[in-house]
Design a protein around this motif. Structure first.
Motif, PDB file in Angstrom:
ATOM      1  N   SER A  46      56.818 -19.972   4.804  1.00  0.00           N
ATOM      2  CA  SER A  46      57.103 -19.234   3.538  1.00  0.00           C
ATOM      3  C   SER A  46      57.162 -18.068   2.939  1.00  0.00           C
ATOM      4  O   SER A  46      55.553 -17.903   3.546  1.00  0.00           O
ATOM      5  CB  SER A  46      57.800 -20.679   2.657  1.00  0.00           C
ATOM      6  OG  SER A  46      56.642 -20.702   1.534  1.00  0.00           O
ATOM      7  N   THR A  47      57.397 -16.901   3.039  1.00  0.00           N
ATOM      8  CA  THR A  47      57.278 -15.860   3.003  1.00  0.00           C
ATOM      9  C   THR A  47      57.105 -16.147   1.194  1.00  0.00           C
ATOM     10  O   THR A  47      57.747 -16.272   0.772  1.00  0.00           O
ATOM     11  CB  THR A  47      57.805 -14.271   2.934  1.00  0.00           C
ATOM     12  OG1 THR A  47      59.339 -14.816   2.844  1.00  0.00           O
ATOM     13  CG2 THR A  47      57.992 -14.697   4.639  1.00  0.00           C
ATOM     14  N   ALA A  48      56.760 -14.133   0.433  1.00  0.00           N
ATOM     15  CA  ALA A  48      56.286 -13.598  -0.879  1.00  0.00           C
ATOM     16  C   ALA A  48      57.850 -13.215  -1.620  1.00  0.00           C
ATOM     17  O   ALA A  48      58.300 -12.745  -2.144  1.00  0.00           O
ATOM     18  CB  ALA A  48      55.717 -13.077  -1.449  1.00  0.00           C
ATOM     19  N   GLN A  49      58.843 -12.796  -0.205  1.00  0.00           N
ATOM     20  CA  GLN A  49      59.809 -12.540  -0.210  1.00  0.00           C
ATOM     21  C   GLN A  49      60.919 -13.465  -1.262  1.00  0.00           C
ATOM     22  O   GLN A  49      60.759 -14.414  -0.714  1.00  0.00           O
ATOM     23  CB  GLN A  49      60.328 -12.056   1.142  1.00  0.00           C
ATOM     24  CG  GLN A  49      59.780 -10.762   2.073  1.00  0.00           C
ATOM     25  CD  GLN A  49      60.690 -10.436   2.790  1.00  0.00           C
ATOM     26  OE1 GLN A  49      62.013 -10.182   2.661  1.00  0.00           O
ATOM     27  NE2 GLN A  49      59.361 -10.220   4.390  1.00  0.00           N
ATOM     28  N   ALA A  50      62.146 -12.838  -1.596  1.00  0.00           N
ATOM     29  CA  ALA A  50      63.097 -13.799  -2.220  1.00  0.00           C
ATOM     30  C   ALA A  50      63.921 -14.608  -1.336  1.00  0.00           C
ATOM     31  O   ALA A  50      63.658 -14.397  -0.204  1.00  0.00           O
ATOM     32  CB  ALA A  50      64.330 -13.009  -2.170  1.00  0.00           C
ATOM     33  N   GLY A  51      63.608 -15.970  -1.965  1.00  0.00           N
ATOM     34  CA  GLY A  51      63.899 -16.480  -1.115  1.00  0.00           C
ATOM     35  C   GLY A  51      64.776 -18.081  -1.098  1.00  0.00           C
ATOM     36  O   GLY A  51      65.488 -18.122  -2.385  1.00  0.00           O
ATOM     37  N   SER A  52      64.104 -19.007  -0.493  1.00  0.00           N
ATOM     38  CA  SER A  52      64.986 -20.799  -1.598  1.00  0.00           C
ATOM     39  C   SER A  52      63.956 -22.157  -1.236  1.00  0.00           C
ATOM     40  O   SER A  52      63.989 -21.978   0.396  1.00  0.00           O
ATOM     41  CB  SER A  52      66.009 -21.013  -0.985  1.00  0.00           C
ATOM     42  OG  SER A  52      66.940 -21.181   0.667  1.00  0.00           O
ATOM     43  N   PHE A  53      64.182 -22.936  -1.900  1.00  0.00           N
ATOM     44  CA  PHE A  53      63.288 -24.119  -1.488  1.00  0.00           C
ATOM     45  C   PHE A  53      64.565 -24.957  -1.780  1.00  0.00           C
ATOM     46  O   PHE A  53      65.280 -24.448  -2.539  1.00  0.00           O
ATOM     47  CB  PHE A  53      62.180 -24.266  -2.369  1.00  0.00           C
ATOM     48  CG  PHE A  53      61.716 -25.630  -2.386  1.00  0.00           C
ATOM     49  CD1 PHE A  53      60.512 -26.019  -1.205  1.00  0.00           C
ATOM     50  CD2 PHE A  53      62.130 -26.403  -3.299  1.00  0.00           C
ATOM     51  CE1 PHE A  53      60.473 -26.977  -1.939  1.00  0.00           C
ATOM     52  CE2 PHE A  53      61.699 -27.881  -3.133  1.00  0.00           C
ATOM     53  CZ  PHE A  53      60.747 -27.531  -2.551  1.00  0.00           C
TER      54      PHE A  53
END
Length: 184
Positions: free
Chosen positions: A18-25
């Motif tokens: 996973s990256t530090a950019q906006a994302g989802s879990f």
């Protein structure tokens, strides 16, 4: 190897990727299944993701996937269309394949925190490897946005696959589940 080892390895790999950019879990649990998905944007309107689903519906089955999707989310809808590679490790057979599909949700005008919709992916035999002949995943969800970054949902999921040396399609998961999606 303990039966939860593939799930733990998959979760660890997804978290590391996973990256530090906006994302989802996204995490959901059913009576016989657990699923974890991570997603992150790589450009405007394009997101990559990975996930793991472990099901003990009838037999042990673990499915890992990676995907790239064109996505759009606004106050009226949340949609994505793209390609997904799914790798199967099941009691019926092992293999992988490239499928196409997506998801779509609409927010209800009179209840803007509620959205309903579903998702589906089909992998044809021409795009498979190993013992996998084809697979199909479909599901439906009703989601509620508790905050701008957290929604909870109830859903239904069905995953089937055909494997070499099997007489018919095998249902790998058929479950009602509850889940939470965190956007960061």
């Amino acid at each position: 190897m303990p039966r939860w080892t593939p799930l733990l390895v998959g979760v660890t790999a997804l978290w590391a990727a996973s990256t530090a950019q906006a994302g989802s879990f996204d995490l959901n649990l059913g009576n016989n299944a657990i699923e974890l998905n991570l997603a992150a944007p790589i450009a405007e309107g394009i997101a990559i993701g990975a996930g793991v689903l472990h099901s003990e519906y009838r037999e042990d089955a673990t499915m890992l996937h990676g995907q790239i999707m064109g996505v759009e989310r606004n106050r009226r809808m949340d949609i994505g269309v793209g390609a997904r590679w799914t790798q199967f490790n099941t009691d019926y057979g092992n293999g992988g394949g490239l499928g196409l599909g997506g998801y779509g949700y609409v927010y209800l005008p009179n209840a803007p925190a509620v959205s309903v919709g579903g998702y589906g992916f089909f992998t044809p035999s021409v795009a498979t490897s190993g013992k996998l002949d084809d697979s199909f995943l479909a599901g439906a969800r009703m989601r509620y946005d508790f905050t701008p970054t957290v929604d909870g949902y109830v859903g239904y999921r069905r995953m089937t696959a055909d494997f070499d040396d099997q007489r018919s399609s095998r249902t790998l998961d058929n479950s009602v589940h509850v889940g939470v999606n965190l956007r960061f």
